[in-house]
Every structure is written in C-alpha cells, then in structure tokens.
Design an enzyme around this catalytic site. Structure first.
Site, PDB file in Angstrom:
ATOM      1  N   ARG A 179      34.928   2.533  32.039  1.00  0.00           N
ATOM      2  CA  ARG A 179      35.853   1.439  32.408  1.00  0.00           C
ATOM      3  C   ARG A 179      36.131   1.376  33.912  1.00  0.00           C
ATOM      4  NH1 ARG A 179      34.187   0.920  28.354  1.00  0.00           N
ATOM      5  NH2 ARG A 179      35.200   0.759  26.331  1.00  0.00           N
ATOM      6  N   SER A 228      42.412  -3.272  24.358  1.00  0.00           N
ATOM      7  CA  SER A 228      42.895  -1.886  24.318  1.00  0.00           C
ATOM      8  C   SER A 228      43.780  -1.611  25.521  1.00  0.00           C
ATOM      9  CB  SER A 228      41.720  -0.911  24.341  1.00  0.00           C
ATOM     10  OG  SER A 228      41.000  -1.028  23.138  1.00  0.00           O
ATOM     11  N   GLU A 298      44.364   1.481  30.362  1.00  0.00           N
ATOM     12  CA  GLU A 298      43.108   0.814  30.727  1.00  0.00           C
ATOM     13  C   GLU A 298      43.462  -0.523  31.377  1.00  0.00           C
ATOM     14  OE1 GLU A 298      40.044   0.472  27.655  1.00  0.00           O
ATOM     15  OE2 GLU A 298      39.656  -1.572  28.330  1.00  0.00           O
TER      16      GLU A 298
END
Ligand SMILES: Cc1cc2nc3c(=O)[nH]c(=O)nc-3n(C[C@H](O)[C@H](O)[C@H](O)COP(=O)(O)OP(=O)(O)OC[C@H]3O[C@@H](n4cnc5c(N)ncnc54)[C@H](O)[C@@H]3O)c2cc1C
Length: 304
Positions: A179, A228, A298
């Site tokens: 990520r 998420s 995230e």
C-alpha cells in the site's frame, strides 16, 4: 495557513480559470464526509507544470486527489489546493497493440479502465474491478486485491516534480511496497504505462463479473466507505482483529464499524469525520489492549 488574495488571483490566471474555492469535500470523497476544501483545481496537462512550480515557490500546500476513495477529510476542511486530474490526464492516451501496454492518465477512473479492458480483450487488471479509485490513486496507494498489487502492472510512471518538471520513470526506478509507492513529497503522478495480457473479451468480462461478485459478498457496498481502514498487520487480518475485539456493528454518531466486514467503517447517514475518527481510534485501542498489535491506518487522514 490560507492563501492570500494575490495568490488566489495568480492561481486563477495560471489555471486558466479552472479553479473553485470553498468546495464541500463530502462531494469528492466516497465516505461523504469532510469540511470545505479551500481551493480545488481541475487540472489539464497544459498548465499543470506551471501551477505546481508556482505552488512550491509560494509555499502553498497542495494535494493530488483521485476519487477520494481512500481519504478521510476532517470536518473543518483542508487549506491549500486540491488537484483533480481531468481531460487528457483522465483518459487512455495511447495503446500499443504490439507490446500490450496502454498509457493511461492518472485521473482515469478504474471503472473506465475496466470497461476499456473488457471491450479490447486486455487482461491482468480484472481483480481491481470494484475499487472506486483512479489510476493515480491505485499507483500512489499500490492498491491490492485478491493477492495481487497494482504496482506489478506499472511499467512507467510520468511524474511532475515539485519543481514543475516532467519526469518519466521506468520500471527499474519504481519502488512499490505494501500500500505504498515511493515518491518525493509534492510529486504528482500524471500518467502511467500499464502492461496487460492478450485475452478474449469473454474471459475478461467473466473475470471482472466474478471479482465484483466476490466483493459484493464480503464488503458493505450499500454504504459510503473508504474501503479497508487499516493495513493488515504481518500474518494477520485487521478485520478479524476488530471482529475478535467485539466491535462489529459498533456505532458512533452516523458512523458504524460494518457488521459485514470489520475493517470497514461506513457512513450510515449524516456521519461527521469525527465520528469515523473516533471509531478508528476505538478500534486501535481495543485491538491493542486485547492483542498488543498496533493497527496502522491505510486511509489517509487529512485536513483540520
Ligand atoms: C468500496 C471500496 C473498496 C475498496 N477496495 C480496495 C481494494 O480492494 N484494495 C485497495 O488497495 N484499496 C481499496 N479501496 C481503497 C481505494 O479505493 C484505493 O486505495 C484507491 O487506489 C484510491 O484511489 P483514489 O483515486 O480514490 O485515491 P484518493 O483516495 O483520492 O487518494 C489516495 C492517495 O493517493 C494520492 N494520489 C491520488 N492520485 C494521485 C496522483 N495523481 N499523484 C500523486 N498522488 C495521488 C492522494 O494524494 C492520496 O494520498 C477501496 C475503497 C472503497 C470505497
């Protein structure tokens, strides 16, 4: 610090008038929360380099914005300039049949990229169907799904540096991790060359439909969210840790930890950014208390 009158005027001129002020950011994020953006610029290639050089010279903060699908903008809003890529920077600019690559503008929505791949029989990106972001956002976040990462398909990235220069970086110069895409602060991705596979149109269409179905089964797509909230810790799933902490279905104001997927915080209607943040902090604290694991967001949290 807000921009002064002269800076606003300069930016209006430099951007060819493609700039708006006091923009409600809830309209630009999939969570549908957030205060106002001081200024929002719908950029096309011609003037973007000059605008970026100006912003850096003047010390004005700026933020490239995709579809805002991984963002939480706080309730008091965000100062500086939000940059949305439009026009040729949100389109497929060129396709090379011989080496199966396409040059896509960073502002191109992934949903449009999927439509193109389906119509042209180009495979390899199907697992990203249903991610409501742009090519630029998928690169900046190194978006991942079903065990694959977007970065693996990126052959070349075109970047405007904070000095306003265009740089084309090839695969050997790119570093993608979980990520994350390594890039200097203030750089803006404007295009990328993606590598695809030759496939039949029917297979691409079927794979896309299958992945969309799998998402629908596991994700609360009926509510606004930012996907998420936390990164998965090594060898663990953030969603499972939150579920084990007994937090599924927990509500604060208009926000709720999804009862379908523990790593999603959804806006059930009228949520403020603060409600979502409070749930995020609660999940972090409860998981830490029960397991000692520190969940790392995230989503990008910006603004005041
Ligand atoms: C329902 C749902 C499902 C999701 N599923 C997934 C999933 O399976 N996998 C996954 O990884 N994510 C998922 N996400 C999160 C999100 O969609 C991805 O992270 C996506 O890649 C973000 O793209 P965006 O264009 O919306 O970026 P934004 O949210 O607008 O921005 C995210 C970050 O990227 C930066 N950025 C965006 N464009 C540029 C640019 N041109 N140049 C430089 N930086 C830029 C921004 O500054 C910001 O830091 C999901 C979100 C939702 C709402």
């Amino acid at each position: 610090m807000e921009m002064d009158k002269r800076q606003k005027k300069d930016l209006e001129r430099l951007s060819g008038g493609r700039i708006g002020f006091d923009c409600p950011m809830a309209q630009y994020t999939t969570l549908r929360v957030g205060g106002k953006g001081e200024a929002l610029y719908k950029a096309d290639y011609d003037e973007l380099q000059r605008v970026i050089a100006y912003l850096n010279k003047e010390g004005i903060p700026y933020f490239p914005l995709g579809r805002g699908s991984n963002l939480l903008i706080k309730d008091k809003g965000i100062s500086g300039l939000l940059i949305l890529l439009t026009g040729s920077l949100a389109a497929i600019e060129q396709e090379r049949r011989n080496d199966l690559t396409i040059l896509a503008g960073a502002g191109l929505p992934l949903v449009d990229l999927m439509t193109h791949c389906r119509a042209s029989g180009l495979g390899g990106l199907e697992c990203y169907a249903g991610i409501p972001g742009t090519v630029g956002g998928a690169i900046a976040m190194n978006a991942g799904a079903f065990g694959k990462e977007f970065g693996s398909r990126v052959m070349e990235v075109h970047i405007i540096t904070p000095e306003g220069n265009l740089e084309i970086r090839d695969r050997t110069q790119l570093r993608f991790t979980y990520r994350h895409f390594e890039m200097e602060k203030g750089a803006v991705i404007i295009r990328a060359r993606l590598k695809l596979d030759k496939e039949s149109k029917e297979i691409v269409a079927k794979r896309i439909a299958d992945y969309l179905k799998r998402r629908k089964q596991s994700q609360p797509l009926e509510y606004p969210s930012a996907g998420s909230v936390f990164k998965n810790p090594p060898d663990e799933y953030a969603g499972r840790l939150i579920e084990n902490a007994g937090l599924k279905g927990k509500r604060i104001g208009g926000a709720m930890i999804s009862d379908k997927h523990g790593n999603f915080i959804v806006n059930t209607g009228g949520a403020r950014a603060k409600d979502i943040l409070d749930l995020l902090y609660l999940a972090q604290a409860e998981v830490k208390k029960g397991t000692g694991i520190e969940l790392e967001p995230e989503i990008k949290i910006i603004g005041d």
